[in-house]
Design an enzyme around this catalytic site. Sequence first.
Site, mmCIF file in Angstrom:
data_model
loop_
_atom_site.group_PDB
_atom_site.id
_atom_site.type_symbol
_atom_site.label_atom_id
_atom_site.label_comp_id
_atom_site.label_asym_id
_atom_site.label_seq_id
_atom_site.Cartn_x
_atom_site.Cartn_y
_atom_site.Cartn_z
ATOM 1 C CG ASP B 287 -2.006 1.055 1.042
ATOM 2 O OD1 ASP B 287 -2.360 1.688 -0.059
ATOM 3 O OD2 ASP B 287 -3.019 1.537 2.188
ATOM 4 C CD1 TRP B 375 -1.269 11.928 2.581
ATOM 5 C CD2 TRP B 375 -1.056 14.161 2.463
ATOM 6 N NE1 TRP B 375 -1.897 12.402 3.582
ATOM 7 C CE2 TRP B 375 -1.845 13.694 3.548
ATOM 8 C CE3 TRP B 375 -0.960 15.523 2.381
ATOM 9 C CZ2 TRP B 375 -2.864 14.364 4.493
ATOM 10 C CZ3 TRP B 375 -1.819 16.301 3.275
ATOM 11 C CH2 TRP B 375 -2.471 15.956 4.278
#
Lengths: 263, 534
Positions: B287, B375
């Site tokens: 992931d 992010w």
Amino acid sequence: MFRALGVLLACSLAAQRRDELRNPVDGSPEAIEAGRKLYVNSCSGCHGANAEGGRGPRLHSSRFVRNAGDERLFDSLKSGIKGSDMPATPLPDDQIWRILAFVRSLNASAYETPVAGDAAAGGQLFESAGCRNCHQIAGKGGVLGPDLTNLGLTRSVASIRESILKPNERWTEGHRGVTVIFRDGGKLEGVARNNTNYALQVLDARGALHHVDKAQVEELAWSRKSLMPEDYQTRLGRQGLNDLIAFLSRQAGRAPAPKEEAR
Amino acid sequence: MRLFLVALAATVAVWGQVSYEQIRNGMGAEWLTYAGDYSGKRHSPLKQITVANANQLAAKWVYHMEVGRRLECVPLVHDGVMYVTNSNEVHALDARTGRRIWMFKDEQVKGSRVNRGAAVLGERVYFVTTDAHLVALNRRTGALIWSKQYADPAKGYFGSAAPLAVKNRLIVGVGGGDSGMRGFVAALSAETGDELWKTYTIPARGEPGSETWDEKVIDWGGGGTWLSGTFDPELNLLYWTTGNPWPDFYGGDRKGDNLYSDSVLALDATTGKMKWHFQFTPHDVWDWDAQAWPVLIEMPWEGKPRKVLLHANRNGFFYVIDRVTGEFLRATPYVDKLTWARGVDPKGRPIVVPGQVPSPAGTKICPAVRGASNWMSPSFNPETGLLHVPVLEQCDIYTSSAKDPQPMKGFAGTGGEQIPAEPGKFYMRALDPKTGKRIWEYPMTGPVTMWAGTVSTAGGVLFFGDDDGQLVAVESKTGRHLWHFQMGQMLTASPITWELDGRQYVTIAAQTDVFTFGLHEAQRSIPVVREREK
């Protein structure tokens, strides 16, 4: 009709589990009308003849009513609200549901509500009556009044009607007219988007936003009334008003979803 | 009814439009796009706040979001107005005072996910809703101009990323890859919202790249595009990162590299055509979405100046890639806890350690599912030549399940769990792109939960959020602490810096509040203004 409705109600209520309570007559025109009569007799004393509020809260265009589930509203009527003046009602359950159907109808979005007027004629009136001078739809129009692009989805018919006929009933945040007199003698007119003891933000008729330092301000003169004229009842007439409301009810800012390609 | 502007004395009127050229010119006093400029460096030329005076920073105002839940937005600042987003909402604030000028809330949206920010272009503010509408608003009044759906939630999509304004279009992406969908990047007309191009991140059956998939899940292969990208105007190329393949942790039904998941794509901004791609984690079963900033810089490489792209990936490697051709140049580990790969081969492909994959019984693997970074925004200071990256040193126990994958049912093939006795630790690290080496690090001491990034300044000060709810200022060159402020909330957004009336400010969104700081100034006394009705 009422007897048939009562049988239907009894059957569907029996079939419902307690934690799934839904109004079995929600949206039924007959139930709404019956609920209106029951409301006038049982509820209007506190909540107002037009559900505008009084001793109890306003029930039309109410965020509380829109957000509350059927079960919560039902319980509020059936058992009252502890710690408030709202009493328990002795009315039977089927009549409570009818009252709720009526109250819900006052809070349905205008877009979802059938209206009597001609939307196309109302659109012409919107232009000829000068509405666009102050209001925008889809980015076109004046800036001093509230944007109407999504009005049909965010307001009920009753609320739209009230805004047209009684513009001073309640202020819309950020749209109160103000004149700013500066210490150096200058003057600025527009609507106040925000105000504190230390700063003020004013939008003028040209659409320019002014950031005002209160240290420079001598006086603020607030409009006593809304910039919205109060005489639309007589200017538009009954048919014109219905047409304008029909047009405004159709204002929904969201375009239909595009068709996705087959995968 | 007839209102006139009588005088403009003592006010600051807001008129200027935001043009593509302004954004292209790079960062100045304002913050005009999600990353501050197209390069994604997040380095401001402002230098009123310096290493010498940063210890005099003070809170200027706080704006509270009434229904703020987890603000992840990077605010924009233009003409004295700050635009911040919440789920399905935009708030326009007076940047001097933090007072709200207008608020737009889309009450028709079903669902509420985080929102990472808005875009400004011309006279409009744009943002996306949870149900993947691009919404255009009048930037001075918040009036709705249009709302156009660009993806169908019934097919697993949602919106959360800040749109990127490029020329006359808005570039948008989609989330949903953890539950099965087919990712894409799209360009929408700034004027009408109409789709100009759409490039899928997962090939259709029969298209080049489809040979890297099994048939079973290719239609729902993931590859989300849930973070804005960067842009090189000279090359006319967008650099957009893509998310994990689906199902996240079980690869048995998708044997192969699973292009173009976990990649950076170079897309022609005019046509959407993919010029090149580079996949960081082929056949990802951890992931490790590639959603981290592709930072665009020029630097010497083997004696010649080269346009490169820097990227600190979740998989623990710090990449340098030629952004003209997509050629892999170098990857170096930037975390110590890295067990899944022994390194990368000359083409940049990871050399996976056998057995370092999720298993039904659980396998300890480093980095954690949250990645070595994520992010949260890094920043690059051209003066020191250092990239600042929030880094997580952590391992997880990864488990997998071969359950039949059903899209849009929340199935991810199971996942990773934190090891209770090994909670991990966050660091702010400065990396040298020329060597890949770590130059300094600043440890954090909180509960190892945050998603806050960084902003670099020409004043030599680096600002970042830590995992203790603090905005921290350190010296860019050394990582030495200069100042901090406790906001009392977990941080899930990246700070910005901007200038107004000759004063430099720093702003960061916390969970439910937007905080703005500047150098301390004694306040003047403001007399109460006389008011009357007219």
